[in-house]
Design a protein around this motif. Structure first.
Motif, mmCIF file in Angstrom:
data_model
loop_
_atom_site.group_PDB
_atom_site.id
_atom_site.type_symbol
_atom_site.label_atom_id
_atom_site.label_comp_id
_atom_site.label_asym_id
_atom_site.label_seq_id
_atom_site.Cartn_x
_atom_site.Cartn_y
_atom_site.Cartn_z
ATOM 1 N N ALA A 1 1.358 -5.307 0.615
ATOM 2 C CA ALA A 1 0.556 -3.799 1.474
ATOM 3 C C ALA A 1 -0.576 -4.297 1.153
ATOM 4 C CB ALA A 1 1.534 -2.376 0.632
ATOM 5 N N PHE A 2 -1.405 -4.111 -0.090
ATOM 6 C CA PHE A 2 -2.302 -4.265 -0.961
ATOM 7 C C PHE A 2 -3.794 -4.766 -0.165
ATOM 8 C CE2 PHE A 2 -0.175 -1.655 -4.681
ATOM 9 C CZ PHE A 2 -1.003 -0.345 -4.303
ATOM 10 N N VAL A 3 -2.979 -6.397 -0.225
ATOM 11 C CA VAL A 3 -3.879 -7.033 0.771
ATOM 12 C C VAL A 3 -4.257 -6.963 2.082
ATOM 13 C CG1 VAL A 3 -3.781 -10.033 1.515
ATOM 14 C CG2 VAL A 3 -3.079 -9.444 -1.263
ATOM 15 N N ASP A 4 -3.115 -6.502 1.990
ATOM 16 C CA ASP A 4 -3.690 -6.017 3.776
ATOM 17 C C ASP A 4 -4.402 -4.988 4.048
ATOM 18 O OD1 ASP A 4 -1.887 -8.167 5.200
ATOM 19 O OD2 ASP A 4 -0.543 -6.784 5.199
ATOM 20 N N ARG A 5 -4.441 -4.129 3.568
ATOM 21 C CA ARG A 5 -5.191 -3.243 3.638
ATOM 22 C C ARG A 5 -6.653 -3.582 2.999
ATOM 23 N NH1 ARG A 5 -3.034 1.938 -0.543
ATOM 24 N NH2 ARG A 5 -5.290 1.683 -0.284
#
Length: 781
Positions: A383-387
């Motif tokens: 989730a953090f990578v995509d954000r």
């Protein structure tokens, strides 16, 4: 040894001594500097790294030696071993480097690649001292140099070094040798100067290259690159910066070095008022305009230093204003944390300025500072990578760190495996006594390491393991210099430019992102790099071992195999501005050139595009029609010659412009495009009496600079040379044999003369006037 060689060596020693550099360079048996460093040419030249260029190899060139040994093996000779060059050759290389670097003030990269390397190749190919060289020795070195590089570049550099060093300093006992080499040289950019000293072959090649399309980007590569940087979503922080740099180069035409060194304070806005002091936009003008502040290259004179930056500005067309502003402002936002880190490091002289030298900092806190990896716990990361990859907003990384810190304090999450591996590698080096760094506990005591060089006396608790900041900084400087930020300021005309004042600063060795498909925490990472031209060049395919943007983002296999040179974008914009009718003075000002002539070297328009920019009155153009208008533009642009042109100028001078254009309208059919040039003769009644052998002394033929015409003539020249050679190999006393030879030789001479004729001029102005009826002879009826 001769006096000239000795004097040149003494010059080199004097130049080096004045800089406080030791002349003697101790080398091992292969010629490599024993200290592993030798001369740091970047520092000697007063330039600012990175990159650093070193002169530390005074041995035989390995690639040249391989070719020499292959040829010796064919002759059943013993192969030569890799060894240091003779003292005389070592001194010559060092003297040449010192003279080019400190006296002629050339760049370190040029001196290393274009001076030291060719000299080593020559020394490898011959078994004699520099002053004993002959033409045959140098021809051998040129041949081997061309064999090393398929492009022939190294062989060309070997030939050039003969003129630059050996002949210029009178090194060889045999005298001046360059003119005796008689080897074809590659066409260099500097060939635009001193055309009066060119040979016929050089002039011919330049006339063909004037409109050479290979200086422009391949259409498919340009549009694929544009699609990538304008529409694709970057997968890494570094690619986001490269996209921005290339978008800037497309819309501005900046050189690759100018784009890399864009300042963060790039924006300059000008307000325009009318005569009443009101905004000019209210009167139909423009109220504000945008200027791009940058450091322009090639602004120095003969006496100035090429490493000094020169500030300049470039107007930004209104159609590109929004695109450029959004691009560069976005880069400034996402690199702001790196800029803050670099500024703090520059002001304090520290690698980890967030802590005091005596501070004890946990390994979990230091891991991201040292490695850049923001994931130091086993938190779910997708989730953090995509954000973060949505817009590379630094706030996502701050949120990630706070989340991990909170969960780590509560004991709800374990450490990431990458952190364990990092700590274990350090631990093994400590046990092996390879580094002086030591783990400590919270009180500052050193944690003992077992004598088996593998494990401590008790199991490590990485949550409670610390490092002393001062010891860690010393360890980084001594063992991992590639992690040290680029803090040295760049010299400029107006003062120093600090690294943190640049726009495209980036993480150094961000392996967590570039290699491991993760993220690099730009808010906490300690290693910050200053951009250089390689930063953008690698994205365009300069290094075949590093994936380019085409390979990463291309849609098809063909797209992924494309490549583009950065300077082609500058050529393209220059040509397009000419095609759109922009004045050459404005183009020259836009690209920071000192003369209008330089802009025309970047002009690759076709003849039709050239003619479109030649204006004739609208009423005259309507009267003449399409074909006669083309002839009128050719005449006005000085691109045509012949009887019709002479008559046009005579009528214009004796009567009037209207009468001249009326004459031209009647004779419009007298313009023809042939495979060899332009013909200005009317064939309304009779066909061409030369049967399109225009090169056979036809006075109506006018030379052009069109590539198609040049190719046809060069091909024809080869055929006639072959025909002459074939006829001469079969000698005969018959009249037919002599007629054949005379016919071929005359045609060959005509083709060669046409090739050397400047565009628009007539190669055979004294040829027979075929528009007049032939005189009748005694055998005519």
């Amino acid at each position: 040894m001769n006096p000239q060689y000795s004097a040149f060596i003494e010059l080199g020693k004097t130049l080096v001594r004045d800089r406080g550099i030791q002349w003697d360079m101790p080398v091992d048996k292969t010629g490599s500097a024993r200290d592993g460093v030798g001369w740091n040419l970047t520092v000697i030249a007063g330039d600012v790294p990175p990159p650093n260029y070193y002169l530390r190899d005074l041995g035989a060139d390995t690639k040249a030696l391989a070719i020499v040994n292959a040829e010796r093996a064919e002759g059943n000779l013993t192969p030569l071993a890799l060894q240091a060059l003779s003292p005389a050759w070592q001194d010559l290389i060092k003297a040449a480097v010192a003279e080019q670097l400190l006296f002629k003030r050339n760049k370190a990269s040029y001196v290393l690649q274009c001076i030291a390397r060719p000299l080593r190749v020559i020394a490898t190919c011959v078994d004699m001292e520099p002053w004993q060289l002959t033409v045959d020795d140098l021809r051998l070195a040129v041949r081997i140099g061309k064999a090393i590089q398929s492009s022939g570049k190294l062989g060309d550099l070997v030939a050039g070094i003969v003129r630059v060093v050996f002949d210029a300093q009178h090194i060889c006992d045999a005298g001046q040798l360059y003119s005796s080499l008689a080897v074809p040289r590659m066409k260099m950019k500097s060939a635009i100067k001193a055309k009066h000293i060119w040979s016929q072959d050089e002039l011919r090649a330049d006339l063909e290259a004037r409109k050479r399309e290979e200086r422009l980007p391949e259409r498919r590569a340009f549009w694929e690159l544009t699609r990538i940087v304008m529409t694709e979503k970057p997968r890494t922080f570094m690619d986001e910066l490269r996209f921005a740099a290339i978008r800037t180069m497309i819309v501005t035409g900046l050189r690759i070095g100018e784009a890399a060194l864009l300042p963060v304070d790039w924006k300059r806005e000008r307000t325009h008022l009318d005569s009443r002091g009101l905004p000019a936009g209210e009167s139909g003008g423009i109220s504000t305009s945008l200027m791009l502040r940058h450091f322009a290259e090639k602004q120095q004179d003969d006496e100035s230093d090429s490493a000094v930056l020169h500030e300049n500005t470039q107007p930004v067309p209104d159609m590109f204003r929004t695109l450029l502003t959004e691009t560069l402002d976005h880069v400034a936002r996402i690199t702001e944390p790196l800029r803050a880190t670099l500024k703090l490091q520059c002001e304090t002289g520290r690698l980890l300025p967030w802590y005091a030298n005596d501070d004890l900092v946990s390994i979990t806190e230091l891991y991201t500072r040292l490695m850049g990896n923001p994931f130091w716990t086993a938190i779910s990361r997708e989730a953090f990578v995509d954000r973060y990859r949505e817009g590379f907003d630094p706030r996502v990384l701050i949120d990630l760190h706070q989340r991990q810190s909170m969960e780590h304090r509560t004991g709800a999450i374990q450490l990431d495996m990458a952190l364990y591996q990092f700590a274990h590698r350090l631990q093994k080096k400590m046990a092996a006594q390879q580094i002086a760094l030591r783990f400590r506990n919270a009180s500052g005591s050193v944690i003992p390491i077992a004598s088996d060089r593998s494990w401590p006396t008790e199991r490590m608790s990485w949550h409670n393991t610390y490092l002393r900041v001062g010891e860690l900084e010393q360890h980084i400087r001594s063992t991992t210099p590639t992690k040290v930020s680029d803090t040295a300021p760049l010299p400029s005309v107006t003062g120093a430019v600090h690294s943190w004042e640049l726009l495209l600063i980036h993480p150094k060795r961000s392996l967590a992102e570039e290699r491991n498909d993760g993220l690099c925490d730009v808010t906490r990472y300690m290693a910050v790099g200053r951009p250089d031209p390689r930063f953008v060049g690698l994205a365009l395919g300069d290094n075949k071992n590093i994936p380019s943007l085409f390979e990463k983002y291309g849609e098809s296999d063909e797209d992924r195999g494309l490549k583009l040179e950065s300077h082609m974008l500058r050529h393209l914009q220059n040509t397009e501005l000419f095609r759109l009718g922009v004045a050459d003075t404005i183009i020259s000002k836009r690209f920071n050139r000192r003369s209008v002539a330089q802009s025309y070297e970047y002009d690759h328009r076709s003849l039709a595009e050239d003619l479109d920019q030649i204006e004739i009155p609208l009423d005259i153009e309507i009267m003449l029609g399409e074909k006669a208008s083309t002839v009128a533009r050719l005449i006005k642009g000085g691109k045509a010659n012949g009887p019709i042109v002479d008559a046009f100028h005579h009528i214009q001078a004796t009567e009037s412009d209207a009468a001249a254009y009326e004459y031209l309208r009647a004779e419009a059919d007298g313009f023809h495009a042939t495979p060899y040039g332009h013909c200005l003769n009317s064939f309304t009644v009779d066909p061409c009496p030369k049967h399109l052998e225009c090169f056979a002394d036809c006075r109506h033929l006018s030379a052009t600079d069109l590539p198609e015409n040049r190719r046809n003539l060069i091909r024809l020249e080869g055929k006639f040379e072959l025909a002459v050679e074939t006829i001469k190999t079969r000698p005969s006393t018959s009249i037919g044999w002599r007629n054949q030879l005379d016919h071929a030789e005359k045609r060959l001479a005509g083709v060669q003369k046409l090739l050397t004729t400047p565009p628009g001029e007539r190669p055979f102005p004294d040829g027979p006037d075929l528009s007049q009826p032939r005189e009748r002879g005694v055998l005519d009826d």
